[in-house]
Design a protein around this motif. Structure first.
Motif, PDB file in Angstrom:
ATOM      1  N   CYS A  58     -23.455 -28.543 107.121  1.00 31.29           N
ATOM      2  CA  CYS A  58     -22.923 -28.688 105.763  1.00 31.29           C
ATOM      3  C   CYS A  58     -21.769 -29.690 105.762  1.00 31.29           C
ATOM      4  CB  CYS A  58     -22.423 -27.347 105.227  1.00 31.29           C
ATOM      5  SG  CYS A  58     -23.716 -26.133 104.907  1.00 31.29           S
ATOM      6  N   ASP A  59     -21.451 -30.190 104.568  1.00 34.47           N
ATOM      7  CA  ASP A  59     -20.249 -30.995 104.365  1.00 34.47           C
ATOM      8  C   ASP A  59     -19.174 -30.096 103.755  1.00 34.47           C
ATOM      9  OD1 ASP A  59     -21.486 -33.668 104.987  1.00 34.47           O
ATOM     10  OD2 ASP A  59     -22.749 -33.076 103.301  1.00 34.47           O
ATOM     11  N   GLU A  90     -13.779 -38.681 105.049  1.00 35.02           N
ATOM     12  CA  GLU A  90     -13.293 -39.532 103.950  1.00 35.02           C
ATOM     13  C   GLU A  90     -11.973 -38.934 103.464  1.00 35.02           C
ATOM     14  OE1 GLU A  90     -14.445 -40.654  99.299  1.00 35.02           O
ATOM     15  OE2 GLU A  90     -15.865 -39.538 100.573  1.00 35.02           O
ATOM     16  N   ASP A 100     -11.956 -44.179 105.467  1.00 33.61           N
ATOM     17  CA  ASP A 100     -13.074 -43.464 106.080  1.00 33.61           C
ATOM     18  C   ASP A 100     -12.910 -43.583 107.591  1.00 33.61           C
ATOM     19  OD1 ASP A 100     -15.069 -42.712 103.824  1.00 33.61           O
ATOM     20  OD2 ASP A 100     -14.552 -44.808 103.405  1.00 33.61           O
ATOM     21  N   THR A 102     -14.310 -42.242 111.664  1.00 38.56           N
ATOM     22  CA  THR A 102     -15.474 -41.715 112.396  1.00 38.56           C
ATOM     23  C   THR A 102     -15.192 -41.548 113.885  1.00 38.56           C
ATOM     24  OG1 THR A 102     -16.332 -43.968 112.683  1.00 38.56           O
ATOM     25  CG2 THR A 102     -17.149 -42.709 110.788  1.00 38.56           C
ATOM     26  N   VAL A 126     -12.725 -35.015 103.143  1.00 40.87           N
ATOM     27  CA  VAL A 126     -14.136 -34.653 103.108  1.00 40.87           C
ATOM     28  C   VAL A 126     -14.679 -34.786 104.529  1.00 40.87           C
ATOM     29  CG1 VAL A 126     -16.388 -35.061 102.066  1.00 40.87           C
ATOM     30  CG2 VAL A 126     -14.296 -35.555 100.763  1.00 40.87           C
ATOM     31  N   HIS A 128     -17.744 -34.738 106.799  1.00 42.78           N
ATOM     32  CA  HIS A 128     -19.203 -34.894 106.697  1.00 42.78           C
ATOM     33  C   HIS A 128     -19.901 -34.405 107.959  1.00 42.78           C
ATOM     34  CE1 HIS A 128     -19.069 -37.117 102.938  1.00 42.78           C
ATOM     35  NE2 HIS A 128     -18.126 -37.910 103.434  1.00 42.78           N
ATOM     36  N   ARG A 129     -21.172 -34.108 107.817  1.00 43.27           N
ATOM     37  CA  ARG A 129     -21.990 -33.653 108.939  1.00 43.27           C
ATOM     38  C   ARG A 129     -22.022 -34.701 110.041  1.00 43.27           C
ATOM     39  NH1 ARG A 129     -27.690 -31.360 106.757  1.00 43.27           N
ATOM     40  NH2 ARG A 129     -28.022 -31.415 109.023  1.00 43.27           N
ATOM     41  N   GLU A 133     -24.717 -38.462 110.728  1.00 39.14           N
ATOM     42  CA  GLU A 133     -24.093 -39.740 111.076  1.00 39.14           C
ATOM     43  C   GLU A 133     -24.605 -40.220 112.432  1.00 39.14           C
ATOM     44  OE1 GLU A 133     -21.624 -43.153 111.063  1.00 39.14           O
ATOM     45  OE2 GLU A 133     -22.298 -41.799 109.451  1.00 39.14           O
TER      46      GLU A 133
END
Length: 811
Positions: A58-59, A90, A100, A102, A126, A128-129, A133
């Motif tokens: 999930c995010d 994010e 953003d 990573t 936010v 993210h999964r 990615e």
């Protein structure tokens, strides 16, 4: 002044609207917040791992409000700084996306001044999964790259700069955690943005020069920034030049107090303090010379860490991340585990490349305790991209981490990766196109080397582990034991006897080991009693090595009589593990100076699990850790047998000469003394010596008559060891009539043990917290033992919770 955004945030799930406005404390992780809110069960209990996989699929949004005054916003820049942001994120402030990110291995900074306002502000992160990615990045690669299949349960994680063990390993739960595990701050900047503070030591006989360099970036065209640097009672004041990016001062220290690894001297640390433009930085500096020496010699090529011109015999283990749930990585647990490593006479830990660059507290404690650090860069057991984007990202990461860590006196060397080349031969696609993948590897590895050599020329970059040396990187399983570092897995992975360790003398063994099951108190923490069976689904879910239970059980049948029941299976597995690692470590120590390093796999666990660790997830000492305390001691006595006969070796790793006195005894299983001989030996510093022999012709045919035992003293230090001429399963052990009593003397709790006949692997297990001064030892009638309990439990608690094992009762 720095504005902290640590504390309580709100958590919401994008895919599950019912999960909204849960409390989450940052630094922290999503799984821990959900567990605290009773949205998920304990991931570590039984088979609950399977029930929580949806969390990483999930995010999530974490958010909070914070207040700012007009005065706080009068600065020229306001950096949002996030440490250990995991991983695909994010950042939004007042509805504006500001960045953003990573890469979890970076400290992220972004100037957010233009988005801030007087009064109430809102920040959202936010998360993210990671799996999507990683898959997206894999799809864009010019050719497929093997990932850590067999370890990772989530594919393609080698494309993402996130700890590889988060996706599972052969000792790790699969929890694709998300969150922010370091501080979150707003840093107002008036004149200069501080990049980092670096030091460099220059030695000239008994004088040391410490160059201190402040790296910065000017953000204001008006005004001047001042800095003050204090070290060893001296202070320099500087005006930072607007046209420059760094400023340096030099401190001269006459007759400096040296920093030494544990067992070689004291860990003296000096305080370095900087104040510049409202920013304060402090470091603890250890003054010492350090180099990794690899020179051709009569046995191949040496590999030895030299500290202050003294060769160090590195003794220790591999370190994996402290916990699979990052919120549980507390300072107290770091200190406890590292203190226990030092208590077991370790002087080096290897930070393994499939985990994470550790928190500052880890390196600070290693500095204090004298634990040298072999630092892997975060690449392990897979092939990694060498695309321009990936190279650029990794270059920034390694630059940041080297700058962050290089001033620690404990840091011994930088290593490019763990077993990455082994992935080439593991995967059919890469085997078929080996040259292409070797070029891909070389491109990335050379980048790592260039960054390390540019940022920290004082230390050696070691290309990979294992590695035979410069431009001689090797496949995981093809070693030249005459040079470089070695991973010795013939016993565990190839099913060889423990004696296989005696057939090789690595110059430096950076991995070797054998698994055991957890102790009964730890099993109780993750398993209901009805599942107390090594083949139950719940117990098997806590064994992540596909053949682990089979190897442990099969090895029982080679060396021991099969244990009677689940509890004794747990106990005997830890006896067996200790015996395996002890066999290697003691023999290699007798081979000094050919061997100058041994780091067994592994020190710790990241959740309660069957593994190679010597310390269980709870911090409980396995029998291996008690044995390590003895076989890693600066002075040891150990037996070896060759074609001529049985030999007793004395080993002294210390910097001082020592004298050892005692005796060696051949004793029957019933306790009858068959032979005894006094030992009185003078042992020079950093030396090994054979002091006693027993010819094979006098031993053959009598291997099952009894055992050999050495009992020595060096000052107040007790040095003991036991050697079985035959495997324990062939020996008719007598019932020892072992007796024990818990007593309290001078506010200390002790366990008094006695026996009428010899007892072996006598192990004290307490249900509560704490440990014992010694355990898993041989108890003979003429040397009864009094063992101190170390911990906070009461006398009554120890009486109620103590269990004592020995080998005879295991069957």
């Amino acid at each position: 002044m720095t504005i902290s955004l640590n504390g309580q945030w709100l958590l919401a799930c994008i895919q599950r609207p019912a999960i909204q406005d849960l409390h989450i404390n940052l630094p922290g992780d999503v799984h821990s917040a959900l567990y605290a809110a009773e949205e998920i069960p304990d991931p570590y209990w039984a088979t609950n791992e399977k029930k929580v996989q949806w969390v990483g699929e999930c995010d999530w949004i974490v958010s909070r409000h914070f207040e700012l005054t007009a005065e706080q916003l009068t600065c020229n820049a306001m950096d949002l700084v996030l440490n250990q942001l995991d991983t695909v994120a994010e950042i939004r402030i007042n509805g504006h996306t500001v960045a953003d990110f990573t890469n979890m291995f970076m400290r992220h900074k972004v100037d957010v001044l233009s988005c801030l306002q007087v009064g109430t502000n809102r920040i959202e992160i936010v998360l993210h999964r990671a799996d999507l990615e990683a898959k997206s990045r894999a799809d864009k690669l010019p050719f497929p790259l093997p990932w850590a299949e067999g370890n990772n349960q989530i594919p393609f994680m080698n494309t993402l700069r996130k700890p590889q063990f988060h996706s599972g390993w052969d000792w790790s739960i699969c929890l694709s955690v998300l969150g922010v595990y370091g501080d979150i701050v707003l840093q107002p900047i008036e004149h200069v943005r501080i990049s980092h503070l670096a030091t460099k030591q220059k030695w000239n006989q008994q004088e040391c020069e410490l160059a201190v360099t402040l790296h910065y970036e000017v953000v204001s065209e008006k005004g001047l920034a001042n800095a003050s640097v204090t070290f060893d009672g001296q202070t320099f004041c500087l005006t930072l030049d607007r046209e420059a990016t760094k400023a340096s001062v030099i401190f001269r220290i006459d007759n400096p107090r040296h920093w030494w690894p544990a067992g070689y001297g004291k860990q003296r640390l000096y305080k370095l303090a900087l104040e510049a433009d409202g920013v304060a930085i402090t470091k603890q500096i250890g003054l010492r010379k350090l180099e990794l020496v690899t020179e051709d010699d009569d046995h191949g090529q040496s590999m030895v860490v030299m500290v202050n011109d003294v060769p160090i015999s590195a003794r220790g283990a591999n370190w994996i991340p402290l916990d699979a749930m990052p919120v549980r990585m507390s300072e107290q647990r770091y200190r406890s585990l590292l203190t226990d490593a030092a208590a077991a006479n370790m002087n080096m830990l290897r930070v393994w490349g499939g985990g994470m660059y550790e928190k500052d507290i880890f390196y600070n404690i290693c500095d204090e305790l004298g634990l040298l650090v072999w630092q892997d860069l975060m690449f392990a057991n897979a092939l990694y991209p060498s695309t321009p984007d990936f190279i650029a990202e990794v270059e920034q990461e390694v630059e940041y981490q080297v700058r962050r860590l290089k001033d620690h006196p404990s840091l011994a060397l930088w290593c490019g990766d763990n077993e990455v080349l082994g992935a080439i031969n593991r995967d059919p696609e890469s085997r078929q196109h080996r040259e292409k993948h070797l070029l891909n590897y070389d491109r990335l590895n050379r980048t790592l080397a260039e960054v390390v050599e540019r940022e920290d020329p004082s230390r050696r970059f070691w290309a990979s582990s294992p590695c035979n040396g410069e431009l001689d990187i090797i496949d995981t399983w093809h070693h030249d034991p005459l040079r470089g570092d070695m991973h010795c897995w013939d016993v565990w992975d190839s099913g060889k006897e423990f004696d296989a360790y005696l057939q090789v003398t690595p110059r430096f063994c950076s991995e070797f080991g054998f698994q055991s099951w957890p102790s009964l108190p730890t099993v109780k923490s993750f398993l209901p009693e009805q599942d107390w069976n090594i083949s139950s689904p719940s117990f098997e879910n806590h064994q992540k090595s596909s053949h682990g239970n089979s190897v442990i059980t099969e090895m029982f049948t080679r060396y021991f009589r099969f244990p009677n029941g689940f509890v004794n299976m747990l106990y005997l597995s830890q006896v067996q593990q200790a015996l395996a690692v002890k066999t290697a470590a003691e023999y290699w120590r007798t081979q000094k100076p050919i061997n100058r390093g041994m780091l067994f796999w592994q020190l710790n666990d990241c959740w309660p699990v069957s593994s190679w660790s010597s310390l269980e997830y709870s911090g409980r000492w396995k029998q291996l850790h008690y044995h390590a305390r003895r076989f890693f001691a600066p002075q040891i006595a150990t037996f070896t047998r060759d074609q001529q006969g049985l030999k007793l070796h004395l080993v002294n790793d210390g910097r001082k000469n020592t004298e050892l006195k005692g005796e060696v005894v051949w004793q029957s299983w019933e306790g009858e003394i068959l032979y005894r001989e006094p030992i009185a030996q003078y042992l020079e510093a950093d030396s090994t010596k054979i002091v006693w022999e027993w010819l094979n012709e006098d031993l053959e045919g009598h291997e099952q008559d009894g055992f050999f035992h050495v009992h020595l003293h060096s000052g107040q230090q007790l040095i003991e060891n036991t050697w079985f001429p035959a495997r324990p399963k062939y020996c008719e052990l007598a019932c020892p009539d072992l007796r024990f009593e818990v007593a309290e003397h001078n506010n200390e709790i002790v366990v008094m043990l006695s026996s009428s006949k010899p007892a072996f692997f006598v192990h004290l297990e307490f249900e509560g917290e704490g440990r014992f001064e010694d355990s898993s030892f041989t108890l003979v009638p003429e040397h009864q033992r009094q063992i101190k309990y170390i911990g906070s439990a009461s006398y009554d608690d120890v009486v109620q919770g103590l269990r004592v094992y020995h080998l005879k009762q295991s069957y």
